[in-house]
Design a protein around this motif. Sequence first.
Motif, PDB file in Angstrom:
ATOM      1  N   LEU A 140       0.825  -1.217   0.000  1.00 34.93           N
ATOM      2  CA  LEU A 140       0.000   0.000   0.000  1.00 34.93           C
ATOM      3  C   LEU A 140       0.857   1.264   0.000  1.00 34.93           C
ATOM      4  N   VAL A 141       1.921   1.261   0.776  1.00 30.15           N
ATOM      5  CA  VAL A 141       2.815   2.426   0.815  1.00 30.15           C
ATOM      6  C   VAL A 141       3.471   2.620  -0.545  1.00 30.15           C
ATOM      7  N   SER A 142       3.925   1.522  -1.164  1.00 29.83           N
ATOM      8  CA  SER A 142       4.577   1.653  -2.480  1.00 29.83           C
ATOM      9  C   SER A 142       3.589   2.120  -3.546  1.00 29.83           C
ATOM     10  N   ASP A 170      -9.554  -1.887  -8.068  1.00 28.28           N
ATOM     11  CA  ASP A 170      -9.319  -3.202  -8.681  1.00 28.28           C
ATOM     12  C   ASP A 170      -7.830  -3.489  -8.832  1.00 28.28           C
ATOM     13  N   VAL A 171      -7.033  -2.443  -9.086  1.00 26.79           N
ATOM     14  CA  VAL A 171      -5.587  -2.630  -9.203  1.00 26.79           C
ATOM     15  C   VAL A 171      -4.990  -2.946  -7.834  1.00 26.79           C
ATOM     16  N   LEU A 172      -5.414  -2.216  -6.807  1.00 29.24           N
ATOM     17  CA  LEU A 172      -4.918  -2.498  -5.451  1.00 29.24           C
ATOM     18  C   LEU A 172      -5.269  -3.923  -5.030  1.00 29.24           C
ATOM     19  N   VAL A 173      -6.476  -4.355  -5.342  1.00 28.95           N
ATOM     20  CA  VAL A 173      -6.896  -5.725  -4.987  1.00 28.95           C
ATOM     21  C   VAL A 173      -5.979  -6.739  -5.662  1.00 28.95           C
ATOM     22  N   ARG A 174      -5.664  -6.535  -6.940  1.00 26.11           N
ATOM     23  CA  ARG A 174      -4.758  -7.466  -7.644  1.00 26.11           C
ATOM     24  C   ARG A 174      -3.374  -7.475  -7.009  1.00 26.11           C
ATOM     25  N   SER A 187     -12.672  -6.112  -0.460  1.00 24.46           N
ATOM     26  CA  SER A 187     -12.450  -4.697  -0.738  1.00 24.46           C
ATOM     27  C   SER A 187     -13.694  -3.882  -0.402  1.00 24.46           C
ATOM     28  N   ARG A 188     -13.498  -2.924   0.482  1.00 22.16           N
ATOM     29  CA  ARG A 188     -14.542  -1.955   0.833  1.00 22.16           C
ATOM     30  C   ARG A 188     -14.066  -0.554   0.475  1.00 22.16           C
ATOM     31  N   LEU A 189     -13.241  -0.495  -0.567  1.00 25.17           N
ATOM     32  CA  LEU A 189     -12.621   0.756  -0.977  1.00 25.17           C
ATOM     33  C   LEU A 189     -13.592   1.636  -1.754  1.00 25.17           C
ATOM     34  N   THR A 190     -13.408   2.932  -1.580  1.00 23.04           N
ATOM     35  CA  THR A 190     -14.143   3.891  -2.395  1.00 23.04           C
ATOM     36  C   THR A 190     -13.124   4.570  -3.310  1.00 23.04           C
ATOM     37  N   ALA A 191     -13.620   5.075  -4.428  1.00 21.67           N
ATOM     38  CA  ALA A 191     -12.754   5.759  -5.392  1.00 21.67           C
ATOM     39  C   ALA A 191     -12.461   7.173  -4.902  1.00 21.67           C
TER      40      ALA A 191
END
Length: 196
Positions: A140-142, A170-174, A187-191
């Motif tokens: 996540l930091v990178s 979707d990219v972070l999940v991959r 994933s409970r991420l928002t854009a």
Amino acid sequence: MKRVRSVADVMTHAVITADGDTPFRRIAETMEQWHVSALPVLSEEGRVVGVVSEADLLLKAEGGDEARAVRARELMTRPAVTVASGASIAEAARLMARGHLKRLPVVDDGRLVGMVSRGDLLKVWLRPEEDLAAEVRLVLVSADALDVRAGVVDGTVVLSGTAPPAYPADVLVRLIRAVPGVVDVDSRLTAARPDA
């Protein structure tokens, strides 16, 4: 935290081997003494030329005393299926699954450097959750995903917060799924909102 990236991170470094002239009985005794079910057979240059397994010995043993007088070069399965030390855990698992193999010789430039077993690969799924969480945080930091929080429960990574514009959810999940030992990603991420 121990990062697990490749076969080299989980393989056994000390490997018991045979050469082409090793006789049937010595192979069987070595397997029993060291509690292994296969021996890589090496050339004089240290290259893996084949593998003798318990199954190879059992097939030959059915032929009687004469058959048991053979040497490793007549017993071994060849060509040997090997995996590079830098190969991913998933790559090694695919090779084992396709070939119905229990272990693979690990090579660097064709020379034996270790052995990896199914059990070695499965250990990745037993990594402590703190190690997984720490490695996920590094990802996540990178990705400059500073507004993303991650937790790990039973190997599942739970992501919440806001995904950065450069790395959509979707990219972070991959990226997180690629961390060895991650079972799933919730994933409970928002854009991120576009700048006004």
